[in-house]
Scaffold this motif. Sequence first.
Motif, mmCIF file in Angstrom:
data_model
loop_
_atom_site.group_PDB
_atom_site.id
_atom_site.type_symbol
_atom_site.label_atom_id
_atom_site.label_comp_id
_atom_site.label_asym_id
_atom_site.label_seq_id
_atom_site.Cartn_x
_atom_site.Cartn_y
_atom_site.Cartn_z
ATOM 1 N N LEU A 31 43.918 135.111 88.629
ATOM 2 C CA LEU A 31 42.892 136.130 88.849
ATOM 3 C C LEU A 31 41.759 135.531 89.678
ATOM 4 C CD1 LEU A 31 41.334 138.811 88.167
ATOM 5 C CD2 LEU A 31 40.541 137.638 86.098
ATOM 6 N N VAL A 32 41.310 136.274 90.693
ATOM 7 C CA VAL A 32 40.211 135.831 91.541
ATOM 8 C C VAL A 32 39.141 136.915 91.537
ATOM 9 C CG1 VAL A 32 39.493 135.117 93.841
ATOM 10 C CG2 VAL A 32 41.786 134.521 93.005
ATOM 11 N N VAL A 33 37.907 136.524 91.197
ATOM 12 C CA VAL A 33 36.760 137.422 91.285
ATOM 13 C C VAL A 33 35.849 136.865 92.360
ATOM 14 C CG1 VAL A 33 34.774 138.407 90.098
ATOM 15 C CG2 VAL A 33 36.932 138.118 88.869
ATOM 16 N N ARG A 34 35.603 137.663 93.392
ATOM 17 C CA ARG A 34 34.796 137.218 94.519
ATOM 18 C C ARG A 34 33.464 137.936 94.506
ATOM 19 N NH1 ARG A 34 39.866 138.351 98.427
ATOM 20 N NH2 ARG A 34 41.092 136.464 97.985
ATOM 21 N N GLY A 35 32.432 137.250 94.977
ATOM 22 C CA GLY A 35 31.093 137.808 95.006
ATOM 23 C C GLY A 35 30.136 136.906 94.253
ATOM 24 N N ARG A 36 28.976 137.467 93.842
ATOM 25 C CA ARG A 36 27.991 136.692 93.091
ATOM 26 C C ARG A 36 28.604 136.214 91.783
ATOM 27 N NH1 ARG A 36 22.501 136.545 93.309
ATOM 28 N NH2 ARG A 36 22.462 138.349 94.696
ATOM 29 N N GLY A 37 28.531 134.918 91.533
ATOM 30 C CA GLY A 37 29.091 134.374 90.301
ATOM 31 C C GLY A 37 30.602 134.448 90.256
ATOM 32 N N GLY A 38 31.256 134.421 91.431
ATOM 33 C CA GLY A 38 32.711 134.532 91.469
ATOM 34 C C GLY A 38 33.403 133.354 90.805
ATOM 35 N N PHE A 39 34.654 133.558 90.443
ATOM 36 C CA PHE A 39 35.416 132.511 89.761
ATOM 37 C C PHE A 39 36.899 132.793 89.923
ATOM 38 C CE2 PHE A 39 34.246 135.820 86.761
ATOM 39 C CZ PHE A 39 35.469 136.184 86.190
ATOM 40 N N THR A 40 37.717 131.787 89.597
ATOM 41 C CA THR A 40 39.175 131.893 89.641
ATOM 42 C C THR A 40 39.730 131.451 88.300
ATOM 43 O OG1 THR A 40 39.220 131.457 92.023
ATOM 44 C CG2 THR A 40 41.273 131.128 90.806
ATOM 45 N N VAL A 41 40.683 132.208 87.774
ATOM 46 C CA VAL A 41 41.311 131.882 86.489
ATOM 47 C C VAL A 41 42.811 131.804 86.706
ATOM 48 C CG1 VAL A 41 41.563 132.514 84.063
ATOM 49 C CG2 VAL A 41 39.488 133.165 85.298
ATOM 50 N N PRO A 42 43.462 130.677 86.338
ATOM 51 C CA PRO A 42 44.911 130.579 86.501
ATOM 52 C C PRO A 42 45.648 131.632 85.681
ATOM 53 C CG PRO A 42 43.933 128.429 86.082
ATOM 54 C CD PRO A 42 42.861 129.444 85.838
ATOM 55 N N LYS A 43 46.846 131.939 86.100
ATOM 56 C CA LYS A 43 47.669 132.966 85.452
ATOM 57 C C LYS A 43 47.838 132.706 83.955
ATOM 58 C CE LYS A 43 52.521 134.398 85.333
ATOM 59 N NZ LYS A 43 53.829 134.256 86.015
#
Length: 285
Positions: A32-44
């Motif tokens: 999962l990828v959340v882009r923008g302010r305070g973005g983050f990536t979480v492995p499956k």
Amino acid sequence: MAIFIIPITVVFLMLGNVFSKPFEVVFTEDGLVVRGRGGFTVPKDAVVNNNVVCIRRSPVRLELRITHGLNNYLIPLSQRQYDELVNALNTYWGWEPPECPRVKPVAPETAPSVGEGVLWRWSVGKYGILYHIGWVGAVIVLFFIALGLYGTIGTIAWVFNWRGFLADLTVGIIVIVIVGVLVLMTRGTLRLLFGSNAREVVLTSDGFTVTDRSGNVMFIPRDDALDSICISRAVAYGNWPYWNVEFIMIISYGGVTYKVPMDMGDFNRLQEALSRAWGRGVRDC
């Protein structure tokens, strides 16, 4: 890395001068990828095993909830978007997002007192003081602006040989109108940054308790609190991060809406308390 779901982009409206940035939520084959302010990536694997994603069902809509650390997003979904999301996750991950758990706490009869499980407390007192300090500074600035305007416009009138009582009266009216507009703008800005219709907000393990200016107490159970409360970023002035209002917490529950200004210190303490007690933070508006 193949992206198999069309990004869900949410651009949310601000209250007055409060602003924030749009963000993207993207599911890939790897996570999962959340882009923008305070973005983050979480492995499956972390998404699947750590309850990062769940589906919130209500009588009126479906919502995708994403919780990671102090980040908490709640995204409305249409039935078509929900079906596409579930089908894609079933196809590529062999997994379907679960429904969000619902907690049924017991509501207290009165506002909690000091020592009764209070995790975080906000009071309007400090922000009321900042509001009045802001007015004092604004009055001083507006006074000098009025003098400058009167001198500038008066000089222009003198250059064009427009003198006498009528000229002085016209210049005075123009200055009063301009300064009056600035006063209204200043009042709106100060109310936006420091004003609140809540007197106190208290966080306990069961939920939020809000006391308004009239002394009325409203309790928001934990199960409904994070759906009813969100954070927007406000415009900060100066270089004092623990005294500037940088965030506005919007509480909307039971047909009533409260606006709660917060500096960086109050915001960080709230998110830390929520992270420890509830395992999530307040979502962005």
